[in-house]
Design an enzyme around this catalytic site. Structure first.
Site, PDB file in Angstrom:
ATOM      1  N   ASP A  14     -26.623   1.169  48.209  1.00 48.05           N
ATOM      2  CA  ASP A  14     -27.049   1.344  46.818  1.00 48.05           C
ATOM      3  C   ASP A  14     -26.846   0.086  45.993  1.00 48.05           C
ATOM      4  O   ASP A  14     -25.755  -0.505  45.988  1.00 48.05           O
ATOM      5  CB  ASP A  14     -26.280   2.503  46.196  1.00 48.05           C
ATOM      6  CG  ASP A  14     -26.813   2.871  44.827  1.00 48.05           C
ATOM      7  OD1 ASP A  14     -28.029   3.099  44.712  1.00 48.05           O
ATOM      8  OD2 ASP A  14     -26.014   2.924  43.880  1.00 48.05           O
ATOM      9  N   LYS A  56     -36.229  12.483  41.682  1.00 45.06           N
ATOM     10  CA  LYS A  56     -36.553  12.161  40.289  1.00 45.06           C
ATOM     11  C   LYS A  56     -37.990  12.602  40.004  1.00 45.06           C
ATOM     12  O   LYS A  56     -38.903  11.799  39.845  1.00 45.06           O
ATOM     13  CB  LYS A  56     -36.358  10.672  40.036  1.00 45.06           C
ATOM     14  CG  LYS A  56     -34.908  10.239  40.175  1.00 45.06           C
ATOM     15  CD  LYS A  56     -34.743   8.741  40.017  1.00 45.06           C
ATOM     16  CE  LYS A  56     -33.283   8.332  40.205  1.00 45.06           C
ATOM     17  NZ  LYS A  56     -33.085   6.867  40.115  1.00 45.06           N
ATOM     18  N   LYS A  78     -23.296  11.065  47.160  1.00 42.36           N
ATOM     19  CA  LYS A  78     -23.545   9.917  46.302  1.00 42.36           C
ATOM     20  C   LYS A  78     -22.251   9.430  45.669  1.00 42.36           C
ATOM     21  O   LYS A  78     -21.172   9.959  45.947  1.00 42.36           O
ATOM     22  CB  LYS A  78     -24.604  10.266  45.261  1.00 42.36           C
ATOM     23  CG  LYS A  78     -25.916  10.786  45.897  1.00 42.36           C
ATOM     24  CD  LYS A  78     -27.085  10.687  44.967  1.00 42.36           C
ATOM     25  CE  LYS A  78     -27.459   9.243  44.741  1.00 42.36           C
ATOM     26  NZ  LYS A  78     -28.772   9.070  44.094  1.00 42.36           N
TER      27      LYS A  78
END
Length: 288
Positions: free
Chosen positions: A227, A140, A172
């Site tokens: 996550d 990011k 992911k």
């Protein structure tokens, strides 16, 4: 503070970044300096710190000045990783006045943002004291500025995650869903690596203890990402994995929650805010 030199910090990559950034800013000429400053004028300036934090970009600044004008002479007074406060002087620069002015904004833009990232990284690291967790950055980042942002994380005492999509495989949630499940995503990845002759580390993102177990059953991975799990679920996941693979906590982790996350026993904690929402450190180049 001495930091490791990662593979992405090559002379070629840094030169390419600097030339692209200068082309964006200077275009066909710095007409403000060209119109108002005599060509023969020589002057000096210093970099003034106007905030409190950790300095970063000191190794980059001389490269920028040299690209603009090799005759510029920079004298470094502080090093990357130095804690700084208002009024500190990081370096002096001397030479053709036009060249100092042309390089000024790129140097400041880079160093202000890099220093902000290093400052926040160093702060978050203080919240991990007493745990084994290491602080990771993410992808990011600002387009075309990743090289500086990841460098700043290192200066602040953090650890770089993969640099881009090419140097590590992270499966992911969307990869898993598109592939049909955790086991299917891992299996397809191994087929791809064998077919292409590549050797890349594989990390799998898991969203539940059930997916953690699926990853353990499938095997053939190098790290398990946990996550958006709370501290209690993280502890359960770490216990389930039981040291078979390194673990990484990810997703919405802030300075208010990071200590609890670290105490769950994870090996790594990735924080996108290191680069996507950091406040720059105020710096100014002043004639003297």
């Amino acid at each position: 503070m001495q930091t490791p030199t990662p593979s992405y910090l090559t002379p070629e990559a840094l030169t390419r970044f600097i030339r692209t950034a200068l082309a964006e800013d200077v275009g066909d000429g710095d007409h403000s300096a060209l119109s108002s400053i005599p060509a023969e004028a020589r002057n000096r300036a210093h970099l003034l710190v106007k905030g409190e934090g950790m300095l970063a970009g000191m190794a980059l600044a001389p490269l920028i000045f040299a690209e603009v004008d090799p005759s510029l002479q920079l004298h470094a007074l502080l090093a990357d990783g130095t804690p700084v406060k208002y009024g500190d002087i990081a370096f002096t620069i001397e030479g053709p006045a036009r060249s100092i002015l042309t390089a000024e904004r790129l140097v400041l833009n880079c160093m202000q943002r890099m220093s902000g990232i290093a400052t926040y990284t160093a702060y978050l690291n203080t919240l991990l004291v007493g745990t084994k967790a290491k602080l990771l950055d993410t992808r990011k980042t600002t387009p075309n500025f990743r090289i500086c942002e990841k460098w700043a994380v290192l200066i602040g005492g953090g650890v770089n995650h993969r640099y881009g999509l090419f140097d590590m495989i992270i499966l992911k949630d969307n990869h898993v869903d598109y592939a049909g499940g955790v086991a299917e995503a891992i299996a397809a990845t191994h087929v791809y690596l064998a077919k292409t002759g590549r050797q890349l580390p594989i990390e799998i993102e898991t969203r539940s203890l059930a997916e953690v177990q699926q990853a353990l059953d499938a095997g053939g991975i190098d790290r398990i990402m946990l996550d958006n799990m709370g501290p209690e679920q993280l502890r359960e996941a770490v216990a389930l994995i039981d040291g078979r693979y390194p673990t990484e906590a990810s997703g919405g982790i802030t300075e208010l929650t990071i200590a609890d996350v670290a105490r769950s026993g994870v090996d790594y904690i990735s924080v996108g805010a290191l680069t996507h929402s950091v406040k720059s450190l105020d710096l100014s180049l002043k004639a003297y």
